[in-house]
Design a protein around this motif. Sequence first.
Motif, PDB file in Angstrom:
ATOM      1  N   ALA A 187      68.901   7.593  48.222  1.00 43.05           N
ATOM      2  CA  ALA A 187      67.799   8.057  47.377  1.00 43.05           C
ATOM      3  C   ALA A 187      66.478   7.949  48.136  1.00 43.05           C
ATOM      4  N   ALA A 188      66.300   6.874  48.898  1.00 45.76           N
ATOM      5  CA  ALA A 188      65.072   6.724  49.688  1.00 45.76           C
ATOM      6  C   ALA A 188      65.015   7.763  50.797  1.00 45.76           C
ATOM      7  N   GLN A 189      66.158   8.044  51.418  1.00 42.89           N
ATOM      8  CA  GLN A 189      66.192   9.099  52.427  1.00 42.89           C
ATOM      9  C   GLN A 189      65.806  10.445  51.803  1.00 42.89           C
ATOM     10  N   ALA A 190      66.387  10.737  50.651  1.00 41.99           N
ATOM     11  CA  ALA A 190      66.090  12.004  49.970  1.00 41.99           C
ATOM     12  C   ALA A 190      64.618  12.070  49.569  1.00 41.99           C
ATOM     13  N   ASP A 191      64.056  10.952  49.118  1.00 36.68           N
ATOM     14  CA  ASP A 191      62.641  10.939  48.750  1.00 36.68           C
ATOM     15  C   ASP A 191      61.764  11.284  49.950  1.00 36.68           C
ATOM     16  N   PHE A 192      62.009  10.618  51.080  1.00 32.63           N
ATOM     17  CA  PHE A 192      61.214  10.883  52.270  1.00 32.63           C
ATOM     18  C   PHE A 192      61.361  12.348  52.683  1.00 32.63           C
ATOM     19  N   LEU A 193      62.604  12.828  52.706  1.00 35.25           N
ATOM     20  CA  LEU A 193      62.865  14.209  53.099  1.00 35.25           C
ATOM     21  C   LEU A 193      62.176  15.204  52.163  1.00 35.25           C
ATOM     22  N   ARG A 194      62.198  14.945  50.859  1.00 37.22           N
ATOM     23  CA  ARG A 194      61.585  15.898  49.928  1.00 37.22           C
ATOM     24  C   ARG A 194      60.089  15.992  50.129  1.00 37.22           C
ATOM     25  N   TYR A 195      59.431  14.852  50.438  1.00 37.42           N
ATOM     26  CA  TYR A 195      57.986  14.921  50.691  1.00 37.42           C
ATOM     27  C   TYR A 195      57.701  15.718  51.955  1.00 37.42           C
ATOM     28  N   ILE A 250      68.337  18.375  47.370  1.00 33.88           N
ATOM     29  CA  ILE A 250      68.873  17.619  48.499  1.00 33.88           C
ATOM     30  C   ILE A 250      70.181  16.962  48.083  1.00 33.88           C
ATOM     31  N   PHE A 251      71.177  17.069  48.965  1.00 37.03           N
ATOM     32  CA  PHE A 251      72.481  16.434  48.756  1.00 37.03           C
ATOM     33  C   PHE A 251      72.854  15.740  50.058  1.00 37.03           C
ATOM     34  N   LEU A 252      72.764  14.422  50.083  1.00 33.51           N
ATOM     35  CA  LEU A 252      73.034  13.655  51.298  1.00 33.51           C
ATOM     36  C   LEU A 252      74.294  12.816  51.138  1.00 33.51           C
ATOM     37  N   GLY A 274      56.193  23.918  50.885  1.00 31.31           N
ATOM     38  CA  GLY A 274      55.779  24.192  49.508  1.00 31.31           C
ATOM     39  C   GLY A 274      56.984  24.529  48.651  1.00 31.31           C
ATOM     40  N   GLY A 275      56.751  24.731  47.381  1.00 33.83           N
ATOM     41  CA  GLY A 275      57.821  25.080  46.468  1.00 33.83           C
ATOM     42  C   GLY A 275      58.032  23.995  45.432  1.00 33.83           C
ATOM     43  N   VAL A 276      59.176  24.047  44.795  1.00 32.91           N
ATOM     44  CA  VAL A 276      59.530  23.106  43.734  1.00 32.91           C
ATOM     45  C   VAL A 276      60.754  22.326  44.181  1.00 32.91           C
ATOM     46  N   TYR A 277      60.676  21.022  44.078  1.00 32.40           N
ATOM     47  CA  TYR A 277      61.809  20.161  44.375  1.00 32.40           C
ATOM     48  C   TYR A 277      62.419  19.699  43.061  1.00 32.40           C
ATOM     49  N   LEU A 278      63.744  19.790  42.958  1.00 31.00           N
ATOM     50  CA  LEU A 278      64.468  19.251  41.808  1.00 31.00           C
ATOM     51  C   LEU A 278      65.505  18.262  42.316  1.00 31.00           C
ATOM     52  N   ASP A 279      65.617  17.122  41.652  1.00 33.44           N
ATOM     53  CA  ASP A 279      66.702  16.203  41.978  1.00 33.44           C
ATOM     54  C   ASP A 279      68.020  16.966  41.860  1.00 33.44           C
ATOM     55  N   SER A 309      71.081  19.507  53.164  1.00 40.78           N
ATOM     56  CA  SER A 309      72.164  18.542  53.300  1.00 40.78           C
ATOM     57  C   SER A 309      72.027  17.798  54.619  1.00 40.78           C
ATOM     58  N   GLU A 310      72.942  16.900  54.837  1.00 39.82           N
ATOM     59  CA  GLU A 310      72.969  16.074  56.044  1.00 39.82           C
ATOM     60  C   GLU A 310      72.834  16.936  57.308  1.00 39.82           C
ATOM     61  N   GLU A 311      73.480  18.087  57.299  1.00 44.62           N
ATOM     62  CA  GLU A 311      73.500  18.966  58.467  1.00 44.62           C
ATOM     63  C   GLU A 311      72.130  19.566  58.777  1.00 44.62           C
ATOM     64  N   ASP A 312      71.223  19.575  57.819  1.00 38.51           N
ATOM     65  CA  ASP A 312      69.914  20.206  57.987  1.00 38.51           C
ATOM     66  C   ASP A 312      68.818  19.262  58.470  1.00 38.51           C
ATOM     67  N   ILE A 313      69.056  17.968  58.384  1.00 36.28           N
ATOM     68  CA  ILE A 313      67.978  16.991  58.593  1.00 36.28           C
ATOM     69  C   ILE A 313      67.351  17.094  59.980  1.00 36.28           C
ATOM     70  N   ASP A 314      68.154  16.986  61.020  1.00 36.35           N
ATOM     71  CA  ASP A 314      67.597  16.981  62.372  1.00 36.35           C
ATOM     72  C   ASP A 314      66.826  18.266  62.660  1.00 36.35           C
ATOM     73  N   SER A 315      67.438  19.411  62.395  1.00 33.49           N
ATOM     74  CA  SER A 315      66.762  20.670  62.720  1.00 33.49           C
ATOM     75  C   SER A 315      65.494  20.869  61.886  1.00 33.49           C
ATOM     76  N   PHE A 316      65.511  20.446  60.617  1.00 34.67           N
ATOM     77  CA  PHE A 316      64.305  20.582  59.804  1.00 34.67           C
ATOM     78  C   PHE A 316      63.194  19.682  60.332  1.00 34.67           C
ATOM     79  N   ILE A 317      63.479  18.400  60.493  1.00 30.59           N
ATOM     80  CA  ILE A 317      62.434  17.463  60.914  1.00 30.59           C
ATOM     81  C   ILE A 317      61.926  17.816  62.313  1.00 30.59           C
ATOM     82  N   LEU A 318      62.818  18.125  63.237  1.00 35.21           N
ATOM     83  CA  LEU A 318      62.374  18.462  64.595  1.00 35.21           C
ATOM     84  C   LEU A 318      61.648  19.809  64.630  1.00 35.21           C
ATOM     85  N   GLY A 319      62.008  20.717  63.730  1.00 36.57           N
ATOM     86  CA  GLY A 319      61.353  22.024  63.689  1.00 36.57           C
ATOM     87  C   GLY A 319      59.976  22.000  63.037  1.00 36.57           C
ATOM     88  N   HIS A 320      59.748  21.054  62.131  1.00 35.12           N
ATOM     89  CA  HIS A 320      58.476  21.004  61.398  1.00 35.12           C
ATOM     90  C   HIS A 320      57.651  19.762  61.727  1.00 35.12           C
TER      91      HIS A 320
END
Length: 179
Positions: free
Chosen positions: A91-99, A29-31, A106-111, A62-73
Amino acid sequence: MSKNTIDYEALLPNIPYEDVPIPKRIHQIFLGKPADQLPDAMKENVQYICRINPDWEYHLWSEEDIDSFILGHYNKEILRYFRMISPDYRAAQADFLRYLIVYSLGGVYLDIKSSMERPLDELLLPSDRNIIYHWNNDVEGCYKGASDTTLIYLEIASLMVSSIRASSSPAQGILSSEP
């Protein structure tokens, strides 16, 4: 349950658990800036990660993916909770998004600053269903991975929603997003 009590888990989809290996998906994630503004050193690291893990799907969120990802899932309510976390706390936004990402995909998340010395296929066992690992290296980082729908990620995401709602300052959101 009283009228004022919110069932946070009900806000999140209850996806049936499947006992399968961790999917071959790498998430980072890069925000705060568009993905095309990823610093050169990070771009080189992403290329390296992809090169040593050729059989793995890679996604830079990235920032551009947030709305479509959250609304899609998920739903508008989860997006609203995400937006309650101040951009001052990326960092808190990225943490919430990664969960949310690891729970639904599924998959592997890396900072974003994380790297690895060996391919994930050499590190993960076919029997692995959920891993949380941290190491210190030149760029401190961690990776977290799970087969789709691992319940720990559902619990963490619901706790974060509860924490965001309970925050004394909705603009601030949450200060600590690590479980």
